[in-house]
Design a protein around this motif. Structure first.
Motif, PDB file in Angstrom:
ATOM      1  N   UNK A   1       0.835  -1.202   0.000  1.00 20.32           N
ATOM      2  CA  UNK A   1       0.000   0.000   0.000  1.00 20.32           C
ATOM      3  C   UNK A   1       0.866   1.247   0.000  1.00 20.32           C
ATOM      4  N   UNK A   2       1.970   1.154   0.745  1.00 20.04           N
ATOM      5  CA  UNK A   2       2.824   2.324   0.932  1.00 20.04           C
ATOM      6  C   UNK A   2       4.271   1.872   0.919  1.00 20.04           C
ATOM      7  N   UNK A   3       5.115   2.573   0.165  1.00 19.72           N
ATOM      8  CA  UNK A   3       6.549   2.278   0.117  1.00 19.72           C
ATOM      9  C   UNK A   3       7.314   3.580   0.274  1.00 19.72           C
ATOM     10  N   UNK A   4       8.376   3.508   1.070  1.00 16.76           N
ATOM     11  CA  UNK A   4       9.268   4.660   1.230  1.00 16.76           C
ATOM     12  C   UNK A   4      10.668   4.262   0.789  1.00 16.76           C
ATOM     13  N   UNK A   5      11.265   5.050  -0.095  1.00 14.65           N
ATOM     14  CA  UNK A   5      12.638   4.810  -0.528  1.00 14.65           C
ATOM     15  C   UNK A   5      13.414   6.113  -0.450  1.00 14.65           C
TER      16      UNK A   5
ATOM     17  N   UNK B   1      17.089   2.317  -5.696  1.00 20.14           N
ATOM     18  CA  UNK B   1      16.279   1.640  -6.707  1.00 20.14           C
ATOM     19  C   UNK B   1      14.889   1.370  -6.160  1.00 20.14           C
ATOM     20  N   UNK B   2      13.968   1.133  -7.094  1.00 26.81           N
ATOM     21  CA  UNK B   2      12.558   0.968  -6.736  1.00 26.81           C
ATOM     22  C   UNK B   2      11.977  -0.231  -7.478  1.00 26.81           C
TER      23      UNK B   2
ATOM     24  N   UNK C   1      15.773   2.341 -11.635  1.00 26.02           N
ATOM     25  CA  UNK C   1      17.079   2.135 -11.013  1.00 26.02           C
ATOM     26  C   UNK C   1      17.462   3.200  -9.993  1.00 26.02           C
ATOM     27  N   UNK C   2      16.979   4.424 -10.180  1.00 21.45           N
ATOM     28  CA  UNK C   2      17.361   5.507  -9.274  1.00 21.45           C
ATOM     29  C   UNK C   2      16.187   6.476  -9.156  1.00 21.45           C
ATOM     30  N   UNK C   3      15.620   6.519  -7.964  1.00 17.82           N
ATOM     31  CA  UNK C   3      14.397   7.302  -7.756  1.00 17.82           C
ATOM     32  C   UNK C   3      14.736   8.771  -7.507  1.00 17.82           C
ATOM     33  N   UNK C   4      13.900   9.632  -8.057  1.00 18.68           N
ATOM     34  CA  UNK C   4      14.023  11.081  -7.868  1.00 18.68           C
ATOM     35  C   UNK C   4      12.898  11.550  -6.959  1.00 18.68           C
ATOM     36  N   UNK C   5      13.100  12.678  -6.274  1.00 16.97           N
ATOM     37  CA  UNK C   5      12.065  13.167  -5.356  1.00 16.97           C
ATOM     38  C   UNK C   5      10.741  13.384  -6.093  1.00 16.97           C
ATOM     39  N   UNK C   6      10.817  13.746  -7.381  1.00 19.05           N
ATOM     40  CA  UNK C   6       9.592  14.018  -8.141  1.00 19.05           C
ATOM     41  C   UNK C   6       8.805  12.743  -8.466  1.00 19.05           C
TER      42      UNK C   6
ATOM     43  N   UNK D   1       6.657   7.221  -1.280  1.00 23.92           N
ATOM     44  CA  UNK D   1       7.248   8.385  -0.619  1.00 23.92           C
ATOM     45  C   UNK D   1       8.751   8.330  -0.841  1.00 23.92           C
ATOM     46  N   UNK D   2       9.356   9.457  -1.159  1.00 23.08           N
ATOM     47  CA  UNK D   2      10.792   9.525  -1.410  1.00 23.08           C
ATOM     48  C   UNK D   2      11.449  10.374  -0.332  1.00 23.08           C
ATOM     49  N   UNK D   3      12.392   9.767   0.378  1.00 20.32           N
ATOM     50  CA  UNK D   3      13.130  10.490   1.437  1.00 20.32           C
ATOM     51  C   UNK D   3      14.330  11.197   0.842  1.00 20.32           C
TER      52      UNK D   3
END
Lengths: 114, 113
Positions: free
Chosen positions: B9-13, B18-19, B79-84, B110-112
């Motif tokens: 339901x919810x993921x934070x990275x 990577x995602x 491969x590499x998550x951005x805040x956007x 959610x992106x930290x």
């Protein structure tokens, strides 16, 4: 670019009122859809239309009706709004009934029924 | 009956990590599979879709997804998550010859920093 517009972003209505949500697409698409989106439930299909004056029930049609008098316009009607119809409503359109077709979405209408 | 399950339901990275977002479907025939993204206050935008051919599908914004018939899965990766990229992500399956889509419950990313 395909553009799907919805008449209101936010709407507040009282229980028992008749509510009209309008959706217009500018790409001459055959199919149009109305969904409601609720947390934890994803998008659920209310009604869809594959041609002018044609409509089909989706998964949750109770309490709703639709109208498609012109190809570009698809209206969702809440005959007598109830508090359990408070939700986000999303309209979409697609070129045809081919299941490969991309659906293009409007920005949504957040409806609050008091 | 066709169905789509998104188990998370919810993921934070963390930004730059990577995602992978999971999607499992139930469908009798060859499925048409989609990933959509919904940014806050917006409608849904198509990221990518699979309907035949190469099982690894490239999409917009650097996303890709792999169709695995044996696992009834269509997981989304980056491969590499951005805040956007913080948004809600929906997996969907095309239902028969109606043009209808069946959506999963959605995964909020959610992106930290």
């Amino acid at each position: 670019d395909v553009k799907v517009t919805q008449s209101s972003r936010y709407l507040v209505k009282r229980t028992g009122e008749k509510v009209f949500l309008e959706c217009v697409q500018d790409m001459d698409h055959e199919n149009m859809f109305w969904y409601r989106q609720d947390p934890g439930l994803g998008l659920r299909l209310i009604y869809f239309s594959y041609d002018v004056k044609m409509k089909e029930k989706g998964d949750i049609p109770e309490g709703y009706s639709v109208s498609r008098e012109k190809k570009e316009r698809f209206s969702l009607i809440l005959e007598s709004a109830s508090t359990n119809q408070t939700s986000m409503y999303l309209c979409a359109s697609s070129h045809s009934s081919d299941s490969q077709e991309t659906q293009y979405f409007g920005p949504g209408t957040r409806l609050l029924v008091l | 009956a066709q169905s789509v399950t998104q188990p998370d339901i919810h993921i934070t990275v963390s930004e730059g990590a990577s995602l992978e977002l999971r999607c499992n479907y139930s469908y009798g025939a060859t499925p048409y599979l989609f990933w959509y993204v919904q940014s806050p206050g917006q409608g849904l935008q198509l990221l990518l879709k699979y309907f035949s051919g190469d099982t690894l599908v490239q999409g917009i914004k650097g996303f890709e997804a792999e169709f695995k018939r044996s696992q009834s899965s269509f997981n989304l990766r980056k491969p590499s998550v951005h805040w956007s990229d913080a948004a809600e992500y929906f997996c969907a399956v095309g239902a028969g010859n109606t043009g209808k889509l069946i959506f999963g419950q959605g995964t909020t990313l959610q992106v930290k920093p």
